[in-house]
Scaffold this motif. Structure first.
Motif, mmCIF file in Angstrom:
data_model
loop_
_atom_site.group_PDB
_atom_site.id
_atom_site.type_symbol
_atom_site.label_atom_id
_atom_site.label_comp_id
_atom_site.label_asym_id
_atom_site.label_seq_id
_atom_site.Cartn_x
_atom_site.Cartn_y
_atom_site.Cartn_z
ATOM 1 N N PHE A 1 43.726 52.253 46.131
ATOM 2 C CA PHE A 1 43.275 50.949 45.628
ATOM 3 C C PHE A 1 43.313 50.891 44.102
ATOM 4 C CE2 PHE A 1 40.313 47.681 44.320
ATOM 5 C CZ PHE A 1 40.583 46.632 45.185
ATOM 6 N N PHE A 2 42.577 51.795 43.442
ATOM 7 C CA PHE A 2 42.444 51.724 41.989
ATOM 8 C C PHE A 2 43.584 52.411 41.251
ATOM 9 C CE2 PHE A 2 37.938 51.021 43.155
ATOM 10 C CZ PHE A 2 37.731 49.838 42.465
ATOM 11 N N GLY A 3 44.222 53.397 41.900
ATOM 12 C CA GLY A 3 45.324 54.113 41.245
ATOM 13 C C GLY A 3 46.638 53.383 41.441
ATOM 14 N N ALA A 4 47.076 53.280 42.700
ATOM 15 C CA ALA A 4 48.362 52.637 42.991
ATOM 16 C C ALA A 4 48.217 51.121 43.131
ATOM 17 C CB ALA A 4 48.960 53.231 44.263
ATOM 18 N N ARG A 5 46.974 50.624 43.237
ATOM 19 C CA ARG A 5 46.707 49.187 43.406
ATOM 20 C C ARG A 5 47.450 48.605 44.590
ATOM 21 N NH1 ARG A 5 46.615 47.507 36.948
ATOM 22 N NH2 ARG A 5 44.897 48.893 36.440
ATOM 23 N N ARG A 6 47.518 49.403 45.663
ATOM 24 C CA ARG A 6 48.150 48.952 46.901
ATOM 25 C C ARG A 6 47.054 48.418 47.812
ATOM 26 N NH1 ARG A 6 53.287 51.523 47.844
ATOM 27 N NH2 ARG A 6 53.072 50.712 49.940
ATOM 28 N N MET A 7 46.704 47.145 47.627
ATOM 29 C CA MET A 7 45.527 46.592 48.306
ATOM 30 C C MET A 7 45.711 46.489 49.814
ATOM 31 S SD MET A 7 43.733 43.920 45.762
ATOM 32 C CE MET A 7 45.077 42.879 45.206
ATOM 33 N N GLY A 8 46.903 46.093 50.268
ATOM 34 C CA GLY A 8 47.142 46.007 51.709
ATOM 35 C C GLY A 8 47.013 47.374 52.367
ATOM 36 N N ALA B 1 39.489 46.535 33.717
ATOM 37 C CA ALA B 1 39.808 45.126 33.488
ATOM 38 C C ALA B 1 40.535 44.527 34.688
ATOM 39 C CB ALA B 1 40.664 44.994 32.228
ATOM 40 N N TRP B 2 41.411 45.335 35.300
ATOM 41 C CA TRP B 2 42.157 44.827 36.454
ATOM 42 C C TRP B 2 41.218 44.422 37.582
ATOM 43 C CZ3 TRP B 2 42.592 47.289 41.374
ATOM 44 C CH2 TRP B 2 43.459 46.625 42.265
ATOM 45 N N TYR B 3 40.277 45.297 37.922
ATOM 46 C CA TYR B 3 39.361 45.003 39.024
ATOM 47 C C TYR B 3 38.458 43.830 38.680
ATOM 48 C CZ TYR B 3 35.807 45.600 42.633
ATOM 49 O OH TYR B 3 34.947 45.383 43.679
ATOM 50 N N GLU B 4 38.005 43.792 37.416
ATOM 51 C CA GLU B 4 37.120 42.698 37.008
ATOM 52 C C GLU B 4 37.813 41.348 37.126
ATOM 53 O OE1 GLU B 4 34.013 43.182 36.717
ATOM 54 O OE2 GLU B 4 34.241 45.356 36.816
ATOM 55 N N SER B 5 39.146 41.349 36.939
ATOM 56 C CA SER B 5 39.895 40.094 36.961
ATOM 57 C C SER B 5 40.129 39.564 38.378
ATOM 58 C CB SER B 5 41.252 40.299 36.279
ATOM 59 O OG SER B 5 42.120 41.040 37.132
ATOM 60 N N LEU B 6 39.853 40.382 39.389
ATOM 61 C CA LEU B 6 40.119 39.960 40.767
ATOM 62 C C LEU B 6 39.052 38.980 41.259
ATOM 63 C CD1 LEU B 6 41.060 43.416 42.372
ATOM 64 C CD2 LEU B 6 42.635 41.630 41.587
ATOM 65 N N VAL B 7 39.464 38.091 42.157
ATOM 66 C CA VAL B 7 38.511 37.211 42.830
ATOM 67 C C VAL B 7 37.741 38.041 43.850
ATOM 68 C CG1 VAL B 7 38.269 35.177 44.302
ATOM 69 C CG2 VAL B 7 40.074 35.262 42.558
ATOM 70 N N LYS B 8 36.396 37.990 43.746
ATOM 71 C CA LYS B 8 35.569 38.794 44.663
ATOM 72 C C LYS B 8 34.462 37.919 45.229
ATOM 73 C CE LYS B 8 35.015 41.808 41.275
ATOM 74 N NZ LYS B 8 36.129 41.542 40.348
ATOM 75 N N PRO B 9 34.042 38.194 46.471
ATOM 76 C CA PRO B 9 32.984 37.374 47.073
ATOM 77 C C PRO B 9 31.634 37.633 46.405
ATOM 78 C CG PRO B 9 33.575 39.194 48.521
ATOM 79 C CD PRO B 9 34.560 39.213 47.396
ATOM 80 N N TRP C 1 41.647 41.812 49.116
ATOM 81 C CA TRP C 1 43.084 41.818 49.413
ATOM 82 C C TRP C 1 43.567 40.394 49.716
ATOM 83 C CZ3 TRP C 1 45.163 41.909 54.798
ATOM 84 C CH2 TRP C 1 46.561 41.959 54.810
ATOM 85 N N ARG C 2 42.812 39.686 50.580
ATOM 86 C CA ARG C 2 43.222 38.357 51.032
ATOM 87 C C ARG C 2 43.169 37.343 49.895
ATOM 88 N NH1 ARG C 2 39.410 34.575 54.571
ATOM 89 N NH2 ARG C 2 38.705 34.278 52.418
ATOM 90 N N ASP C 3 42.157 37.471 49.025
ATOM 91 C CA ASP C 3 41.921 36.451 48.005
ATOM 92 C C ASP C 3 42.681 36.684 46.709
ATOM 93 O OD1 ASP C 3 40.244 35.349 49.846
ATOM 94 O OD2 ASP C 3 38.376 35.918 48.844
ATOM 95 N N ASN C 4 43.445 37.783 46.640
ATOM 96 C CA ASN C 4 44.179 38.083 45.407
ATOM 97 C C ASN C 4 45.639 38.411 45.690
ATOM 98 O OD1 ASN C 4 41.907 38.337 43.157
ATOM 99 N ND2 ASN C 4 41.127 39.296 45.028
ATOM 100 N N PRO C 5 46.356 37.461 46.303
ATOM 101 C CA PRO C 5 47.761 37.738 46.599
ATOM 102 C C PRO C 5 48.551 37.957 45.312
ATOM 103 C CG PRO C 5 47.273 35.420 46.936
ATOM 104 C CD PRO C 5 45.959 36.099 46.682
ATOM 105 N N GLY C 6 49.346 38.985 45.307
ATOM 106 C CA GLY C 6 50.190 39.231 44.133
ATOM 107 C C GLY C 6 49.509 39.985 43.017
ATOM 108 N N ALA C 7 48.207 40.292 43.201
ATOM 109 C CA ALA C 7 47.490 40.984 42.120
ATOM 110 C C ALA C 7 47.639 42.499 42.208
ATOM 111 C CB ALA C 7 46.006 40.620 42.149
ATOM 112 N N GLY C 8 48.225 42.984 43.302
ATOM 113 C CA GLY C 8 48.368 44.429 43.460
ATOM 114 C C GLY C 8 49.590 44.953 42.734
ATOM 115 N N GLY C 9 50.177 45.994 43.279
ATOM 116 C CA GLY C 9 51.361 46.583 42.666
ATOM 117 C C GLY C 9 51.009 47.744 41.784
ATOM 118 N N THR C 10 51.946 48.205 41.013
ATOM 119 C CA THR C 10 51.757 49.430 40.256
ATOM 120 C C THR C 10 50.830 49.222 39.073
ATOM 121 O OG1 THR C 10 53.770 48.872 39.070
ATOM 122 C CG2 THR C 10 53.955 50.453 40.860
ATOM 123 N N ALA C 11 50.051 50.236 38.792
ATOM 124 C CA ALA C 11 49.113 50.195 37.673
ATOM 125 C C ALA C 11 49.887 50.112 36.364
ATOM 126 C CB ALA C 11 48.217 51.428 37.687
ATOM 127 N N ALA C 12 49.356 49.285 35.456
ATOM 128 C CA ALA C 12 49.947 49.158 34.118
ATOM 129 C C ALA C 12 51.451 48.955 34.186
ATOM 130 C CB ALA C 12 49.621 50.375 33.263
#
Lengths: 165, 165
Positions: free
Chosen positions: A98-105, A36-44, A154-165
């Motif tokens: 990316f998918f575990g820690a959601r550290r996009m940068g 659900a997290w990945y699906e919610s991201l803005v993607k090209p 990464w660029r199009d989803n500022p603030g969407a990263g961080g720790t999972a759950a």
């Protein structure tokens, strides 16, 4: 001698080592799936469809492991083997980042180093074994999509990263 | 010639590739740390203290990367390089499996394969370069603690695994 190197001499015990390393890398994609997290991201719009990822990676892992097996028995392959080791570690790292820690940068940094390792691998393989370098082309092609996608997400989803759950 | 191989000829550009691969593996320990969940698990008394883990792994990563650099330039190193690639992928995988996905049973399997890869690495390095195999002894010693610890934690904490958070 040429026949030995190219066909009869292909060493499947040696290939097993590179294939196990590749399965280890691929297992990260089974453990850390887009949800659900990945699906919610803005993607090209030009991104590959979700089903293409496992198909592409399975192809890439098998071909690059077989290419490594060919190059591993050739003299003067030190940098080629170094780049192969570097790419498989970075490849294994990317998905948990990316998918575990959601550290996009950080994932963009890992992706950049992965691209450098694959480029180094293609150049060094090319000097040793033409067909081994050809077997890496799917890897290069896929990264030419995956790296810009990683950067855009990464660029199009500022603030969407961080720790999972 | 011997001096070249052992000292003046040590190739730091080549070492950089194996060191970057090792940093990638070590980064998993920074991203997925033992927290409240790990502290809550039943663990045997003989386990190493938490502060020993980063010290041990930093030592192991540096020594094994330098050992790989020595062996990478030697003829007949195909299996040695294959085992090195296999161990760095499995090593990168272990922490996300255990601390990220909390899949303890799977982590024991990954650990078993990692032990096999390190054993294969020591044997193959030994046949090529005595000192390179000596540089792998901290890795073998640490795994002789980490593998039984992994197994005990899995066995003694049924139902404590599963998805993070």
């Amino acid at each position: 001698m040429e026949t030995t190197a190219l066909a009869a001499g292909f060493d499947w015990q040696l290939a097993a080592l590179f294939l196990i390393a590749s399965v280890a890398a691929g297992l990260t994609g089974v453990l850390f799936k887009p949800g659900a997290w990945y699906e919610s991201l803005v993607k090209p719009d030009w991104r590959p469809r979700n089903w293409m990822f496992p198909v592409a990676w399975t192809t890439i892992y098998i071909l690059s492991a077989l290419a490594a097996t060919r190059v591993a028995v050739l003299p003067g392959n030190a940098f080629a083997m170094g780049f192969w080791a570097m790419q498989i570690a970075l490849n294994t790292l990317w998905t948990p980042v990316f998918f575990g820690a959601r550290r996009m940068g950080l994932s963009v940094l890992v992706m950049g180093l992965l691209c450098a390792a694959v480029l180094g691998m293609i150049v060094t393989f090319w000097t040793l074994d033409f067909w081994a370098s050809v077997m890496l082309l799917p890897y290069a092609l896929w990264l030419s999509l995956a790296a810009p996608l990683n950067w855009r997400v990464w660029r199009d989803n500022p603030g969407a990263g961080g720790t999972a759950a």
